[in-house]
Motif scaffolding. Sequence first.
Motif, PDB file in Angstrom:
ATOM      1  N   THR A 544       1.011  -0.949   0.014  1.00 10.71           N
ATOM      2  CA  THR A 544      -0.012  -0.052  -0.072  1.00 10.71           C
ATOM      3  C   THR A 544       1.027   1.254  -0.093  1.00 10.71           C
ATOM      4  N   ILE A 545       0.173   2.246  -0.462  1.00  8.79           N
ATOM      5  CA  ILE A 545       1.190   3.446  -0.690  1.00  8.79           C
ATOM      6  C   ILE A 545       0.594   4.544   0.465  1.00  8.79           C
ATOM      7  N   ALA A 546       1.650   5.079   1.185  1.00  3.33           N
ATOM      8  CA  ALA A 546       0.992   5.809   2.250  1.00  3.33           C
ATOM      9  C   ALA A 546       0.872   7.205   1.917  1.00  3.33           C
ATOM     10  N   ALA A 547      -0.330   7.416   1.074  1.00  2.24           N
ATOM     11  CA  ALA A 547      -0.696   8.796   0.569  1.00  2.24           C
ATOM     12  C   ALA A 547      -1.273   9.385   1.862  1.00  2.24           C
ATOM     13  N   ASP A 548      -2.188   8.724   2.560  1.00  4.20           N
ATOM     14  CA  ASP A 548      -2.887   9.286   3.513  1.00  4.20           C
ATOM     15  C   ASP A 548      -2.664   8.538   4.740  1.00  4.20           C
ATOM     16  N   PRO A 549      -1.641   9.073   5.695  1.00  5.01           N
ATOM     17  CA  PRO A 549      -1.395   8.401   7.130  1.00  5.01           C
ATOM     18  C   PRO A 549      -2.382   8.018   7.731  1.00  5.01           C
ATOM     19  N   ASP A 550      -3.453   8.381   8.057  1.00  2.00           N
ATOM     20  CA  ASP A 550      -4.410   8.141   8.889  1.00  2.00           C
ATOM     21  C   ASP A 550      -5.330   6.728   8.199  1.00  2.00           C
ATOM     22  N   GLN A 551      -5.720   6.875   6.970  1.00  2.00           N
ATOM     23  CA  GLN A 551      -6.019   5.977   6.244  1.00  2.00           C
ATOM     24  C   GLN A 551      -5.157   4.589   6.302  1.00  2.00           C
ATOM     25  N   VAL A 552      -3.967   4.620   6.334  1.00  2.00           N
ATOM     26  CA  VAL A 552      -2.961   3.634   6.242  1.00  2.00           C
ATOM     27  C   VAL A 552      -3.024   2.894   7.566  1.00  2.00           C
ATOM     28  N   GLU A 553      -3.097   3.610   8.619  1.00  2.00           N
ATOM     29  CA  GLU A 553      -2.988   2.991   9.969  1.00  2.00           C
ATOM     30  C   GLU A 553      -4.145   2.078   9.947  1.00  2.00           C
ATOM     31  N   ASP A 554      -5.446   2.528   9.605  1.00  2.00           N
ATOM     32  CA  ASP A 554      -6.797   1.852   9.654  1.00  2.00           C
ATOM     33  C   ASP A 554      -6.480   0.476   8.662  1.00  2.00           C
ATOM     34  N   LEU A 555      -6.032   0.817   7.527  1.00  2.00           N
ATOM     35  CA  LEU A 555      -5.827  -0.317   6.613  1.00  2.00           C
ATOM     36  C   LEU A 555      -4.846  -1.376   7.202  1.00  2.00           C
ATOM     37  N   ARG A 556      -3.707  -1.003   7.910  1.00  2.00           N
ATOM     38  CA  ARG A 556      -2.705  -1.885   8.506  1.00  2.00           C
ATOM     39  C   ARG A 556      -3.366  -2.711   9.538  1.00  2.00           C
ATOM     40  N   ARG A 557      -4.122  -2.007  10.287  1.00  2.00           N
ATOM     41  CA  ARG A 557      -4.933  -2.793  11.519  1.00  2.00           C
ATOM     42  C   ARG A 557      -5.809  -4.052  10.834  1.00  2.00           C
ATOM     43  N   GLY A 558      -6.530  -3.469   9.872  1.00  2.00           N
ATOM     44  CA  GLY A 558      -7.610  -4.231   9.266  1.00  2.00           C
ATOM     45  C   GLY A 558      -7.062  -5.403   8.574  1.00  2.00           C
ATOM     46  N   TRP A 559      -6.159  -5.245   7.996  1.00  2.00           N
ATOM     47  CA  TRP A 559      -5.166  -6.196   7.283  1.00  2.00           C
ATOM     48  C   TRP A 559      -4.553  -7.356   8.117  1.00  2.00           C
ATOM     49  N   ASP A 560      -3.910  -6.751   9.146  1.00  2.00           N
ATOM     50  CA  ASP A 560      -3.556  -7.753  10.112  1.00  2.00           C
ATOM     51  C   ASP A 560      -4.463  -8.826  10.782  1.00  2.00           C
ATOM     52  N   ALA A 561      -5.540  -8.156  10.661  1.00  2.00           N
ATOM     53  CA  ALA A 561      -6.798  -8.916  11.266  1.00  2.00           C
ATOM     54  C   ALA A 561      -7.249 -10.124  10.379  1.00  2.00           C
ATOM     55  N   LEU A 562      -6.876  -9.596   9.048  1.00  2.00           N
ATOM     56  CA  LEU A 562      -7.850 -10.379   8.170  1.00  2.00           C
ATOM     57  C   LEU A 562      -6.621 -11.287   7.351  1.00  2.00           C
ATOM     58  N   SER A 563      -5.662 -11.017   7.064  1.00  2.00           N
ATOM     59  CA  SER A 563      -4.837 -11.812   6.027  1.00  2.00           C
ATOM     60  C   SER A 563      -3.318 -11.845   6.970  1.00  2.00           C
ATOM     61  N   PRO A 564      -3.090 -12.312   8.223  1.00  2.00           N
ATOM     62  CA  PRO A 564      -1.717 -12.192   8.671  1.00  2.00           C
ATOM     63  C   PRO A 564      -0.684 -12.908   7.710  1.00  2.00           C
ATOM     64  N   ASP A 565      -0.998 -13.939   6.898  1.00  2.00           N
ATOM     65  CA  ASP A 565      -0.058 -14.683   6.063  1.00  2.00           C
ATOM     66  C   ASP A 565       0.664 -13.824   5.118  1.00  2.00           C
ATOM     67  N   VAL A 566       0.045 -12.951   4.514  1.00  2.00           N
ATOM     68  CA  VAL A 566       0.558 -12.050   3.627  1.00  2.00           C
ATOM     69  C   VAL A 566       0.860 -10.671   4.000  1.00  2.00           C
ATOM     70  N   ALA A 567       2.419 -10.683   4.031  1.00  7.60           N
ATOM     71  CA  ALA A 567       2.761  -9.358   4.711  1.00  7.60           C
ATOM     72  C   ALA A 567       2.125  -7.950   3.765  1.00  7.60           C
ATOM     73  N   LEU A 568       1.772  -6.973   4.637  1.00  3.21           N
ATOM     74  CA  LEU A 568       1.457  -5.756   3.965  1.00  3.21           C
ATOM     75  C   LEU A 568       2.298  -4.581   4.018  1.00  3.21           C
ATOM     76  N   LYS A 569       3.035  -4.352   2.959  1.00  3.19           N
ATOM     77  CA  LYS A 569       4.405  -3.355   3.145  1.00  3.19           C
ATOM     78  C   LYS A 569       3.711  -1.919   2.933  1.00  3.19           C
ATOM     79  N   VAL A 570       4.124  -1.038   3.608  1.00  2.37           N
ATOM     80  CA  VAL A 570       3.655   0.374   3.190  1.00  2.37           C
ATOM     81  C   VAL A 570       5.029   1.014   2.910  1.00  2.37           C
ATOM     82  N   ILE A 571       4.558   1.812   1.473  1.00  3.34           N
ATOM     83  CA  ILE A 571       5.484   2.536   0.761  1.00  3.34           C
ATOM     84  C   ILE A 571       5.369   4.178   0.997  1.00  3.34           C
ATOM     85  N   ALA A 572       6.528   4.797   1.624  1.00  2.00           N
ATOM     86  CA  ALA A 572       6.431   6.057   1.864  1.00  2.00           C
ATOM     87  C   ALA A 572       6.067   6.864   0.658  1.00  2.00           C
TER      88      ALA A 572
END
Lengths: 676, 676
Positions: A544-572
Motif C-alpha cells: 500500500t502507498i502511504a498517501a494518507d497516513p490516517d487511512q494507512v493506519e486503519d488499513l494496516r490494522r484491518g489487514w493484520d486481522a484479516l490476512s496475517p499470512d501475507v505481509a502488507l508493506k507500506v511505501i512512503a
Amino acid sequence: MNLTDAVKRLLVGRKLASNQLGETLLPKRIALPVFASDALSSVAYAPDEILLTLSLAGVAGFAFSWPIAAGVALVMLVVVLSYRQTVHAYPSGGGDYEVASVNLGPHAGLTVASALLVDYVLTVAVSVSSGVQNAKAIFPVLVGHEGVVAAVLILLLMAINLRGVRESGTLFAIPTYGFMIAVLGMIGVGLLRIVVLGEPLAAPTAGLDVAGDPFYSQLEGFALVALLARSFSSGSAALTGVEAISNGVPAFREPKSRNAATTLGLLGLVAITMMGGIIALANLTGAKMIDEHAGVVFLRDGVVVTQHQDTVMAQLAQTVFDGFQPGFVFVIVMTMVILFLAANTAFNGFPVLGSILARDGYLPRALYTRGDRLAYSNGIILLALAAAGLVLAFNASVTALIQLYVVGVFVSFTVSQLGMIRHWTRHLAVEADPADRRRMLRSRAINAVGLTFTGTVLLIVLASKFIYGAYLAVLAMAGLFFLMKAIRRHYDRVADETVLDLAEAHTLPSRLRAVVLVMELNKPAMRALIFARASRANTIEAITIAADPDQVEDLRRGWDALSPDVALKVIASPYREVVGPFVAYVKGLRSGNPRDVVMVFIPELVVGHWWERLLHNQTTLLMKTRLAFLPGVITTAVPYQLASSRYAIERAERSDAAEWRRPGTGTVHSGAPLDD
Amino acid sequence: MNLTDAVKRLLVGRKLASNQLGETLLPKRIALPVFASDALSSVAYAPDEILLTLSLAGVAGFAFSWPIAAGVALVMLVVVLSYRQTVHAYPSGGGDYEVASVNLGPHAGLTVASALLVDYVLTVAVSVSSGVQNAKAIFPVLVGHEGVVAAVLILLLMAINLRGVRESGTLFAIPTYGFMIAVLGMIGVGLLRIVVLGEPLAAPTAGLDVAGDPFYSQLEGFALVALLARSFSSGSAALTGVEAISNGVPAFREPKSRNAATTLGLLGLVAITMMGGIIALANLTGAKMIDEHAGVVFLRDGVVVTQHQDTVMAQLAQTVFDGFQPGFVFVIVMTMVILFLAANTAFNGFPVLGSILARDGYLPRALYTRGDRLAYSNGIILLALAAAGLVLAFNASVTALIQLYVVGVFVSFTVSQLGMIRHWTRHLAVEADPADRRRMLRSRAINAVGLTFTGTVLLIVLASKFIYGAYLAVLAMAGLFFLMKAIRRHYDRVADETVLDLAEAHTLPSRLRAVVLVMELNKPAMRALIFARASRANTIEAITIAADPDQVEDLRRGWDALSPDVALKVIASPYREVVGPFVAYVKGLRSGNPRDVVMVFIPELVVGHWWERLLHNQTTLLMKTRLAFLPGVITTAVPYQLASSRYAIERAERSDAAEWRRPGTGTVHSGAPLDD
C-alpha cells in the motif's frame, strides 16, 4: 444472411465461409440492381454537366452535346467490354486493387487503393449533392441551403450505417428498377410524343438565349478543344461505378463469371440508353443548363433572366409529363432515392476496401476484422465527415465537386487495364492450348483497347480539370499513398523486431513474485489478493502507498486481522502520490533478479456507464500504462463487477446479437473450437 | 524544497511530511508576499469599479467615493480581525472549507467549496482582464483586442503551470514588494506634491464633465441607495484573497498562529492604506472613471468626448509622475505583474482545493493524489478554459466580470464566520478555565461581528448585482454543489457495494485455467505463453481465432513444431471477427465450473509514440474491455516492449524527475517500503 452482407463479405475475397453462402447467391435480376445503383445514378448528373460545360460557348455550344454523349457512350462500351475480361480472369472478385497488386506490384495496388478511397468520399459527396439539386424541383424551400441539407443527409446516412442497416436485395431492387422505369419511361413517352405524335414539346429553358464566355464562344482552335475536353471529362462521371460488378463475381449464381459478364453488359446497355435518351430529349425539347458560377447567364430578348435553374432530369420530367404531376414526381423521387442508394454503396465499400488494405498492412490492423465494431465505425465516420466537409465547402454544387471526381476512377481503370494486359501476357507465356491462347490474345487486345481509351480519358480529365479542382483529388491520393506506405513500413519493422527466436521460446522465469496493490480494504482488493494466491507465485506481498497516513493506519490494522499470512508493506509517499512510488518499488524488485517475473495485481472496478469511468480507475489506468514499460513485469487488473456493469453487459450482448448472430444466417457461430 | 511547493503541500493540511519541512518554513517577510499577491492586486481594479459605478450619477456621484472606500476599508478590517480568530483556532490551515465542514456539516462545506471553485475561475478572469486593461496605458495597440489578449495570457499561464513552474518565495517577494513600493510610493509622492508642496496636480480626466444615468443622477431615495450599494459591492472586490493566509498557517515559522495573525494584520493595513490612498489621490487630482457600457459619457464644454479611458492606476501614475516616465512605467508594469501573479495563485489553489474535495469523495478520486499528473493537469486545463471562455465572452471587461465576482468570496466568508461562531460555542461548552473562556467569548464576539458584516455585504452584493451577472455565478455554484453531491453519493454507493464480506475473503478458486490468445507466432505470443506457464495454472491452452484460414494453417504448423505440449485450439469465425468468438469461448469455459478462475493472457505491444498506438493493440483493448465484464475471468495483457518504447520510458522518467524528485527537497523518495 441478407444479400448486402453476402456481397460485402464476398468482396473481401476469402473462401472461408463461401461454402455456407450457396443459398444466398444472386440471380442476375437481383444482382443487376445490387451492383447498378452507383453506375446508373450518375445518369442523374452527367448529362447536366455536359450541357452546363457546353453553355460556356453560348447556345451554339449545345450542338456538341450529341458527339460528347456519343464519346462517353463509346468509352462506357469499351470499359464494359474490358471489365468483362476481368470478370472472367478474376472470378474471385478481387477488384482493381487485386488486379493491380497481383500483376503490377504493391505500388500499383496502392495507387489504385488511394484513388478508390478518395473516390468513395467523392461518390458520397456528389451523389448526395445531386440528390439535393434534384430535390429542389419539388422542394423549392431547399434553394440556398443545399450545402447544409446535403451535409445533414450524409450524417443521416452515417447514422443509418453506424446502427447497421439490414439492406436486402429487394431494398436495392425496388428503387433501382423504379429509377430505370422512371427514366426509360420518361424517354419513351417523350420520344413518342415528339417523334411519333409530332407534338412540339418545349422545355422551360427552350426559348432562352445563353450568353457564354467570349473565349469559348469562338468555337474554334484551342478554345473548341478545351471546351469539348472539359465537357467530355464532366460527362465521363457517367462511368463511375461500372467496375462494381467485377468486385462482386462470387455473389453471382453459377456460372458466376458468365452471369456476371452478362449482367455487366446489361448494365452498360441500360446506362448508355439512359444517357443517350436524356441527351436526345434535351436536344429535342431545347432543355438547357448553364454554368452560373462561370458567369454564364440566360437571356430572354436580350435581358438577363435571373431564376433558379432545375436539373435536366427535372426539366425533362416537367416537359414530358406536363399536366401529369404524378409522372413528374415519380421521376424526381426515384432519382433522389437512387442517388441516396449510390451514396450508401460507398458506405459499404469504404470499410470493405479498408479491411483489405488492413489485411495487407497498409491501414491499422484493427480495420481488418469486421468484428471490431469500433474500427468499422471509425471508417464510416471518417467517410461521412470527409464527404460532409466537401459538400459544405462546395455548397453541394455538383459542378464544383465533379472537378475533383472521375480522376480517381480513371486512375483505377487505367492501372487495372494495364494489370490485365500483364495478366494475359503472363498466362500466354505458359499456355499451350491454341484455343485458349486465341481467347487470351483476344482478351488482351480488348484490355489494350481499354487501356488506350481509359488512359486517354485520364489524360483528358487531368488536363481539363486539374486547375479547376482535380489537383485536390491528386493531392489527397498522394497523401494517402504515402501514409499507407509508411504504415506498412512500420508493420514490417515491428514484424522483424518480434520474429520468433527459438532459443528464448521456452525459457521459463526463475521465480514468480506476486505483488498486490491494496489501497482500500474492500471486496475488490480481496479479490485481487485471491487471484494473486491462485497464481501460486513463489512470493506474495501486498503493497500500500502511504498517501494518507490516517487511512494507512486503519488499513494496516484491518489487514493484520484479516490476512496475517501475507505481509502488507507500506511505501512512503511524502508527496501523496501513488503511481510513482509503486512503479519505483516494482522496478526495484526486478533489478536484483533479472530472471524473476513480477506479477502485479491491481483491483479494478468494472462499471456500466461512461461517466462512472471518470470517477474510477484513473490511477489504475496510469499505473498499468507505466508498468507496461518495465520488462519482466506483467500487470493484471483484477476486475470487480459493480452492479451497474450489467447495463454495459446488456448493451454488449444486444449489439453482439445484432452484429454477428443475424437471423437466418445459416451459420452456427458458437465460439466453439474447430478441433480439440 | 521550494516555497510554493511547501505552501501547496501544507495547504492540503496533512501532518505526513511536516517534520521534513521545518527548514522551509516562512518568515513573515516572505510569507506576506507569498500570500498577499491576490489580496493586494485587487487594489488595481477595486477603486476603478467604485468610481465607475458612481459615474452613473454624473460628476456629483464621485463625492461618494470617500464613504464607499471607508466602508470597504471597515469591512476589510472586520474580515481581517475575524480571520485572525480562524488563524488561532485552526493552526492546521484548513481554510474555509474545513471550518464550514467541521462546524456546520458537509452541506455547508460543499457550499463553501462550490463558491471557492467558481471564484478561482473568476480570480483568473478578473485579474488577467485588469492586467490587460492596465497594460493598455503603455501598449495602446491592445485596445480593441482585450478579450483575445486576455485569453492568450490565460493559456500562457496554463502552459506555464502544466509544465510545472518552479516558483520560489523570492519570485513572489520581488514583484509583491515592488507593487507595494510602486503604489505606496506613488501615493506618497502624490500627497507630498499636492498637500505639502501645494502643486495643483490634475488628472487627464480632471476637467471633464460626466453625463450619467438620469435615474441615478437624482441622488436621493432608492436611486441613491441602489447607487451606493452597487458601488460598494464592486469595491468589495478589494477583499478577495484576504482569507489566503488562514489556509497557510502551517507554512509560518513558530509561533505559527501568532506570526500568521501578525502577517494578516499587516496585509490588511497595507491593503487599506493603498485603497484609501488611491481613492484620496483620485479625489485630489480629479481622476474619473465612467461606465461606458451603461451609456455614461465624458463631456467637454457640453460635447461628448470619445476617447479610450485609462485605469485609475494609469491616470494617477501619469499625473503624479508627470514628466518622469520611468515612475509611470514602473507603476504600470508592477500592477500588471502582480495581477498576473494573482491569477497564478488560483492555478495553485484550484487543484489543491480539488484534491481536498477528492479526498472527501466530492470530486473524482484521481484528483486526490498529486502524483497523478494527468488529473492535476486536467484541473489546470479546466480552470484555464473556463477563465478564457469568460474573458472572451465579456471581452476582458473587468466591469462586466466583477458582477459575477465577489459573490463566491462572500458566501465563503459568511459561512466560515458562522462556522467559527459554532466552533467557539462548542469549545465554550467544555472549557472551564476562565481566562480561556474570556478569550473564546471575545473571539466569538469578533466572529459574530464578522458574520454580521460579511452577511450584510453578501446580501448587498446579491441584491445589487444579481440581475447584472451575479445570477450566473450563483447558477454555477448550485450546479457544482449538486454535481459534487452526486459524485459523493455514487462513491458511497460503491463503497457499500464493495464493503468486505469476511466469509468470502479467503475463498480460493477451485481450479485455475490459463488461456493464451495466439494470433501470430512471434515473440510477443511466446512471451504470453511463458507467463501463462509461469502462472502454474491447472490447465493451459492456446487459442487462435480462424479469421484468416491461410494464416491459421501456417500458425498451426508452426505451433505444433514449437510447443507440442500446449494444445492450440482453433475457434471458427466465419465473420472474420476476433473479439466476439474469443469472448464467447472464454464465457463457455466458466459456465460449467463457476468456482474455476480463467486467466486470459493476451500479448500486447508496448510502443513509444502516440501514433503507434493507433496501429497496434486496438483489438486487444476491445477484448480486455469485453472480458472485464465476465465474472471469474481475469485478463493479463503480457507486455512486449518494442524498441520504440524506450522513448516513452525516457519521457516518463524525465517527468518523474521533474515531478517528485525536485532538487533540494530534503526528502528521500526512493519507493522503499517503510517497514518490511
